[in-house]
Design a protein around this motif. Structure first.
Motif, PDB file in Angstrom:
ATOM      1  N   GLN A  17      49.625  94.778  11.804  1.00 14.51           N
ATOM      2  CA  GLN A  17      48.212  94.502  11.519  1.00 14.51           C
ATOM      3  C   GLN A  17      47.866  93.037  11.750  1.00 14.51           C
ATOM      4  N   GLU A  18      48.839  92.286  12.271  1.00  7.52           N
ATOM      5  CA  GLU A  18      48.670  90.868  12.591  1.00  7.52           C
ATOM      6  C   GLU A  18      48.171  90.051  11.400  1.00  7.52           C
ATOM      7  N   VAL A  19      48.650  90.413  10.204  1.00  7.98           N
ATOM      8  CA  VAL A  19      48.347  89.636   9.006  1.00  7.98           C
ATOM      9  C   VAL A  19      49.060  88.295   9.098  1.00  7.98           C
ATOM     10  N   SER A  20      50.312  88.328   9.556  1.00  6.63           N
ATOM     11  CA  SER A  20      51.118  87.123   9.686  1.00  6.63           C
ATOM     12  C   SER A  20      52.315  87.426  10.580  1.00  6.63           C
ATOM     13  N   LYS A  21      52.871  86.384  11.173  1.00  6.10           N
ATOM     14  CA  LYS A  21      54.138  86.501  11.899  1.00  6.10           C
ATOM     15  C   LYS A  21      55.305  86.180  10.975  1.00  6.10           C
ATOM     16  N   TYR A  22      54.988  85.768   9.728  1.00  8.51           N
ATOM     17  CA  TYR A  22      56.011  85.272   8.811  1.00  8.51           C
ATOM     18  C   TYR A  22      55.909  85.923   7.430  1.00  8.51           C
ATOM     19  N   GLU A  56      50.181  82.287   2.843  1.00 10.26           N
ATOM     20  CA  GLU A  56      49.878  82.255   1.412  1.00 10.26           C
ATOM     21  C   GLU A  56      50.713  81.182   0.712  1.00 10.26           C
ATOM     22  N   PHE A  57      51.967  81.028   1.128  1.00 14.43           N
ATOM     23  CA  PHE A  57      52.816  79.990   0.542  1.00 14.43           C
ATOM     24  C   PHE A  57      52.215  78.608   0.797  1.00 14.43           C
ATOM     25  N   VAL A  58      51.632  78.403   1.963  1.00 16.27           N
ATOM     26  CA  VAL A  58      50.991  77.124   2.273  1.00 16.27           C
ATOM     27  C   VAL A  58      49.723  76.960   1.431  1.00 16.27           C
ATOM     28  N   SER A  59      48.908  78.015   1.343  1.00 18.25           N
ATOM     29  CA  SER A  59      47.661  77.907   0.583  1.00 18.25           C
ATOM     30  C   SER A  59      47.917  77.674  -0.899  1.00 18.25           C
ATOM     31  N   LYS A  60      49.044  78.178  -1.425  1.00 10.44           N
ATOM     32  CA  LYS A  60      49.401  77.974  -2.837  1.00 10.44           C
ATOM     33  C   LYS A  60      50.281  76.731  -3.015  1.00 10.44           C
ATOM     34  N   GLN A  61      50.471  75.992  -1.937  1.00  6.44           N
ATOM     35  CA  GLN A  61      51.214  74.728  -1.929  1.00  6.44           C
ATOM     36  C   GLN A  61      52.669  74.878  -2.354  1.00  6.44           C
ATOM     37  N   ILE A  62      53.262  76.037  -2.048  1.00  4.24           N
ATOM     38  CA  ILE A  62      54.695  76.231  -2.261  1.00  4.24           C
ATOM     39  C   ILE A  62      55.443  75.640  -1.076  1.00  4.24           C
ATOM     40  N   VAL A  63      54.873  75.814   0.115  1.00  7.17           N
ATOM     41  CA  VAL A  63      55.358  75.147   1.332  1.00  7.17           C
ATOM     42  C   VAL A  63      54.276  74.148   1.733  1.00  7.17           C
ATOM     43  N   ILE A  72      59.250  77.296  10.057  1.00  5.49           N
ATOM     44  CA  ILE A  72      59.245  78.188  11.218  1.00  5.49           C
ATOM     45  C   ILE A  72      60.542  78.045  12.018  1.00  5.49           C
ATOM     46  N   ASP A  73      61.079  76.824  12.100  1.00  5.87           N
ATOM     47  CA  ASP A  73      62.330  76.598  12.833  1.00  5.87           C
ATOM     48  C   ASP A  73      63.507  77.377  12.244  1.00  5.87           C
ATOM     49  N   VAL A  74      63.541  77.520  10.915  1.00  3.90           N
ATOM     50  CA  VAL A  74      64.665  78.228  10.284  1.00  3.90           C
ATOM     51  C   VAL A  74      64.355  79.706  10.027  1.00  3.90           C
ATOM     52  N   TYR A  75      63.101  80.098  10.192  1.00  2.00           N
ATOM     53  CA  TYR A  75      62.697  81.475   9.939  1.00  2.00           C
ATOM     54  C   TYR A  75      63.378  82.403  10.948  1.00  2.00           C
ATOM     55  N   GLN A  81      65.718  90.432   9.898  1.00  5.39           N
ATOM     56  CA  GLN A  81      66.131  89.850   8.618  1.00  5.39           C
ATOM     57  C   GLN A  81      64.912  89.650   7.721  1.00  5.39           C
ATOM     58  N   PHE A  82      65.081  90.002   6.444  1.00  3.95           N
ATOM     59  CA  PHE A  82      64.036  89.759   5.459  1.00  3.95           C
ATOM     60  C   PHE A  82      64.108  88.310   5.007  1.00  3.95           C
ATOM     61  N   CYS A  83      62.950  87.691   4.839  1.00  5.80           N
ATOM     62  CA  CYS A  83      62.871  86.366   4.237  1.00  5.80           C
ATOM     63  C   CYS A  83      62.532  86.585   2.768  1.00  5.80           C
ATOM     64  N   LEU A  84      63.483  86.238   1.900  1.00  5.07           N
ATOM     65  CA  LEU A  84      63.291  86.398   0.468  1.00  5.07           C
ATOM     66  C   LEU A  84      63.103  85.035  -0.184  1.00  5.07           C
ATOM     67  N   PHE A  85      62.143  84.950  -1.067  1.00  5.91           N
ATOM     68  CA  PHE A  85      61.967  83.771  -1.910  1.00  5.91           C
ATOM     69  C   PHE A  85      62.351  84.230  -3.302  1.00  5.91           C
TER      70      PHE A  85
END
Length: 101
Positions: A17-22, A56-63, A72-75, A81-85
């Motif tokens: 749905q092209e919500v995000s690439k990440y 969303e992580f950027v908008s909430k200032q987590i990243v 993005i370089d390490v993603y 692979q799932f990216c888990l926080f």
């Protein structure tokens, strides 16, 4: 991880749905105000999982904005692979987990 199928479906939806690439999954044991709930903690499972995104992580200032390129370089490839926080008593960490064992 018992919820790989649920997370894989969420990744497909976010990407298709092209919500995000990440896509990022927030794995936690406490109340958080980020992402969309996918799995809610229960008696036999104390962990909840929310689906979120880098944006969303950027908008909430987590990243921080100046760290987006580094993130993005390490993603990893979200279809592999799932990216888990993971939020725990030990702190918060990003972890990449293969879709398959």
């Amino acid at each position: 991880m018992p919820y790989r199928q649920v997370m894989a479906q969420a990744v497909d939806s976010i990407l298709d749905q092209e919500v995000s690439k990440y896509p990022v999954f927030v794995v936690h044991q406490h109340e958080v105000e980020i992402g969309v709930p996918l799995v809610t903690a229960e008696a036999d499972n104390k962990w909840s999982i929310h689906a979120s995104t880098l944006e969303e992580f950027v908008s909430k200032q987590i990243v921080e904005e100046e760290r987006i390129d580094s993130f993005i370089d390490v993603y990893k490839d979200p279809r592999e692979q799932f990216c888990l926080f993971v939020l725990s008593e030990l702190g918060a960490n990003f972890i990449f987990l293969p879709h398959e064992n």
